[in-house]
Scaffold this motif. Structure first.
Motif, PDB file in Angstrom:
ATOM      1  N   ASN A 201       0.849  -1.185   0.000  1.00 42.07           N
ATOM      2  CA  ASN A 201       0.000   0.000   0.000  1.00 42.07           C
ATOM      3  C   ASN A 201       0.890   1.242   0.000  1.00 42.07           C
ATOM      4  N   MET A 202       0.698   2.086  -0.997  1.00 41.50           N
ATOM      5  CA  MET A 202       1.520   3.284  -1.169  1.00 41.50           C
ATOM      6  C   MET A 202       0.658   4.521  -0.944  1.00 41.50           C
ATOM      7  N   ASP A 203       1.304   5.634  -0.632  1.00 42.78           N
ATOM      8  CA  ASP A 203       0.581   6.895  -0.485  1.00 42.78           C
ATOM      9  C   ASP A 203       0.046   7.349  -1.840  1.00 42.78           C
ATOM     10  N   GLU A 204      -1.100   8.009  -1.819  1.00 41.89           N
ATOM     11  CA  GLU A 204      -1.655   8.587  -3.044  1.00 41.89           C
ATOM     12  C   GLU A 204      -0.693   9.649  -3.578  1.00 41.89           C
ATOM     13  N   PRO A 205      -0.363   9.621  -4.869  1.00 43.40           N
ATOM     14  CA  PRO A 205       0.568  10.610  -5.413  1.00 43.40           C
ATOM     15  C   PRO A 205      -0.100  11.962  -5.620  1.00 43.40           C
ATOM     16  N   PHE A 206       0.722  13.019  -5.655  1.00 49.69           N
ATOM     17  CA  PHE A 206       0.215  14.383  -5.842  1.00 49.69           C
ATOM     18  C   PHE A 206       0.921  15.022  -7.033  1.00 49.69           C
ATOM     19  N   ALA A 207       0.136  15.606  -7.919  1.00 51.68           N
ATOM     20  CA  ALA A 207       0.693  16.254  -9.114  1.00 51.68           C
ATOM     21  C   ALA A 207       1.054  17.698  -8.790  1.00 51.68           C
ATOM     22  N   ASP A 208       2.327  17.964  -8.615  1.00 50.95           N
ATOM     23  CA  ASP A 208       2.828  19.308  -8.366  1.00 50.95           C
ATOM     24  C   ASP A 208       3.028  20.031  -9.697  1.00 50.95           C
ATOM     25  N   HIS A 209       3.749  21.139  -9.667  1.00 48.28           N
ATOM     26  CA  HIS A 209       3.962  21.965 -10.855  1.00 48.28           C
ATOM     27  C   HIS A 209       4.565  21.137 -11.994  1.00 48.28           C
TER      28      HIS A 209
ATOM     29  N   LEU B  86       3.453  18.496 -13.406  1.00 53.58           N
ATOM     30  CA  LEU B  86       3.203  17.063 -13.326  1.00 53.58           C
ATOM     31  C   LEU B  86       1.736  16.729 -13.556  1.00 53.58           C
ATOM     32  N   VAL B  87       1.482  15.469 -13.866  1.00 53.43           N
ATOM     33  CA  VAL B  87       0.113  14.978 -14.022  1.00 53.43           C
ATOM     34  C   VAL B  87      -0.028  13.663 -13.266  1.00 53.43           C
ATOM     35  N   THR B  88      -1.225  13.407 -12.791  1.00 44.73           N
ATOM     36  CA  THR B  88      -1.550  12.125 -12.188  1.00 44.73           C
ATOM     37  C   THR B  88      -2.342  11.301 -13.198  1.00 44.73           C
ATOM     38  N   VAL B  89      -1.876  10.067 -13.445  1.00 44.41           N
ATOM     39  CA  VAL B  89      -2.571   9.157 -14.358  1.00 44.41           C
ATOM     40  C   VAL B  89      -3.162   8.013 -13.545  1.00 44.41           C
ATOM     41  N   ALA B  90      -4.474   7.829 -13.656  1.00 41.20           N
ATOM     42  CA  ALA B  90      -5.124   6.647 -13.092  1.00 41.20           C
ATOM     43  C   ALA B  90      -4.971   5.538 -14.125  1.00 41.20           C
ATOM     44  N   ILE B  91      -4.166   4.548 -13.812  1.00 40.32           N
ATOM     45  CA  ILE B  91      -3.792   3.543 -14.799  1.00 40.32           C
ATOM     46  C   ILE B  91      -4.912   2.513 -14.974  1.00 40.32           C
ATOM     47  N   ARG B  92      -5.255   2.290 -16.223  1.00 40.26           N
ATOM     48  CA  ARG B  92      -6.257   1.284 -16.566  1.00 40.26           C
ATOM     49  C   ARG B  92      -5.606  -0.068 -16.877  1.00 40.26           C
ATOM     50  N   ALA B  93      -4.489  -0.041 -17.586  1.00 40.89           N
ATOM     51  CA  ALA B  93      -3.788  -1.281 -17.939  1.00 40.89           C
ATOM     52  C   ALA B  93      -2.304  -0.983 -18.076  1.00 40.89           C
ATOM     53  N   ALA B  94      -1.502  -2.013 -17.817  1.00 43.79           N
ATOM     54  CA  ALA B  94      -0.051  -1.905 -17.951  1.00 43.79           C
ATOM     55  C   ALA B  94       0.461  -3.125 -18.701  1.00 43.79           C
ATOM     56  N   GLY B  95       1.669  -3.007 -19.238  1.00 45.55           N
ATOM     57  CA  GLY B  95       2.256  -4.109 -19.986  1.00 45.55           C
ATOM     58  C   GLY B  95       3.509  -4.628 -19.316  1.00 45.55           C
ATOM     59  N   LEU B  96       3.705  -5.948 -19.370  1.00 43.78           N
ATOM     60  CA  LEU B  96       4.923  -6.557 -18.843  1.00 43.78           C
ATOM     61  C   LEU B  96       5.970  -6.624 -19.951  1.00 43.78           C
ATOM     62  N   ASN B  97       7.218  -6.427 -19.556  1.00 39.76           N
ATOM     63  CA  ASN B  97       8.349  -6.548 -20.471  1.00 39.76           C
ATOM     64  C   ASN B  97       9.439  -7.376 -19.805  1.00 39.76           C
TER      65      ASN B  97
END
Length: 323
Positions: free
Chosen positions: A15-23, A25-36
């Motif tokens: 469990n991580m802290d919710e990120p904050f978008a400062d100057h 920056l943007v916050t992206v709510a991720i829908r899907a990710a890819g493995l490499n």
């Protein structure tokens, strides 16, 4: 906020802290990710006392918040994440300070605004989530380094990888003839269904199988197991681009045969933001669809890692983060 991390020598959920978008920056709510494959190698090279690192370089999602000074994207935009950090303009090699992004195997991520691009509209979330790293790698190898041209014959050893699935489609879109190899009859069949003109068994006699072919360009990523075999079937003066080494890194090279053959050898890795944008334009123009072999949930991340390590997939492996 849940994330899949490597910490203290182990893979675990945290469990991580919710990120904050400062100057900027943007916050992206991720829908899907890819493995490499780099997600498999990172835990092997980190120490057993290393702090938590969120794995994952590929992802797609929705802009949830923007910091001051951000004007290129807005809340609600659907975006893909650029995994290449600090590489904006195309160049012969990555600039000093270049790195590959970590941190997409989580519910939200904060990034500089220039690390996201608009998602191609025709792609599903799973398709968009697996796109950037391997498609960018293939795009640079094929176009920037390989200088593929209409009418070229391109040989791609190892037909089952995510990068190979893009290379086949990109090369066909460029008007090239495509030949692939694989030990798996099923993967050879899938490659031809995707557009490859010819497929051969990796264990076969390549010069005999390709005696009637003129191979202009080889895109190599297997390494020691196939490097010299690929060179053997490349035409004199032909081009070889190497972007990976899934087998051993070190190869023996007959220099006399190499310089008499007048071969051209290029190294390649990832790509710039400029190339990413060109790749996304290509994907949209040609309606390219990433091949998603299998999708796991975030809770199944460790199973997904094991599945990728087995090497049985054709194309990409996705993590569904949220709906």
């Amino acid at each position: 906020m849940k994330a899949f991390v490597h910490e203290q020598g182990e893979l675990r959920f945290k469990n991580m802290d919710e990120p904050f978008a400062d100057h900027g920056l943007v916050t992206v709510a991720i829908r899907a990710a890819g493995l490499n494959r780099r997600d498999l190698s990172i835990p092997k090279r980190r120490g057993s006392d290393a702090d938590a690192l969120v794995l994952g370089s590929d992802g797609a999602g929705v802009i949830e918040s923007v910091g001051e000074g951000v004007s290129d994207v807005s809340v609600g935009d659907e975006v893909v994440i650029n995994p290449a950090v600090r590489w904006d303009e195309n160049s012969d090699a990555p600039p000093e300070g270049f790195s590959i992004l970590d941190g997409t195997f989580t519910e939200k991520i904060v990034l500089p605004a220039n690390q996201v691009e608009k998602k191609p509209e025709h792609l599903s979330w799973d398709e968009a989530g697996v796109l950037s790293l391997s498609a960018l790698t293939g795009f640079r190898a094929l176009f920037t380094k390989g200088n593929v041209m209409e009418g070229d014959t391109v040989f791609i050893p190892g037909a089952g990888s995510g990068v190979a699935s893009y290379l086949i489609q990109f090369a066909k879109n460029a008007g090239a003839r495509v030949i692939v190899s694989s030990r798996s009859a099923k993967k050879r069949e899938q490659a031809q269904e995707l557009g490859a003109d010819k497929s051969i068994d990796t264990n076969s006699d390549w010069p005999a199988e390709l005696k009637d072919e003129t191979v202009d360009l080889v895109i190599e990523s297997v390494g020691r197991a196939t490097f010299n075999r690929s060179l053997e079937i490349l035409k004199k003066g032909g081009r070889m681009v190497v972007f990976g080494a899934t087998t051993e890194d070190t190869v023996e090279l007959d220099l006399r045969a190499f310089f008499y053959g007048q071969y051209q050898l290029f190294g390649s890795t990832m790509g710039s933001r400029q190339e990413l944008k060109a790749m996304l334009d290509h994907v949209s123009k040609h309606q390219v669809r990433p091949i998603v072999d299998r999708t796991f949930t975030l809770d199944e991340a460790e199973q997904a890692m094991d599945y990728l390590a087995e090497g049985k997939q054709f194309g990409n492996v996705a993590l569904r983060i949220s709906e």
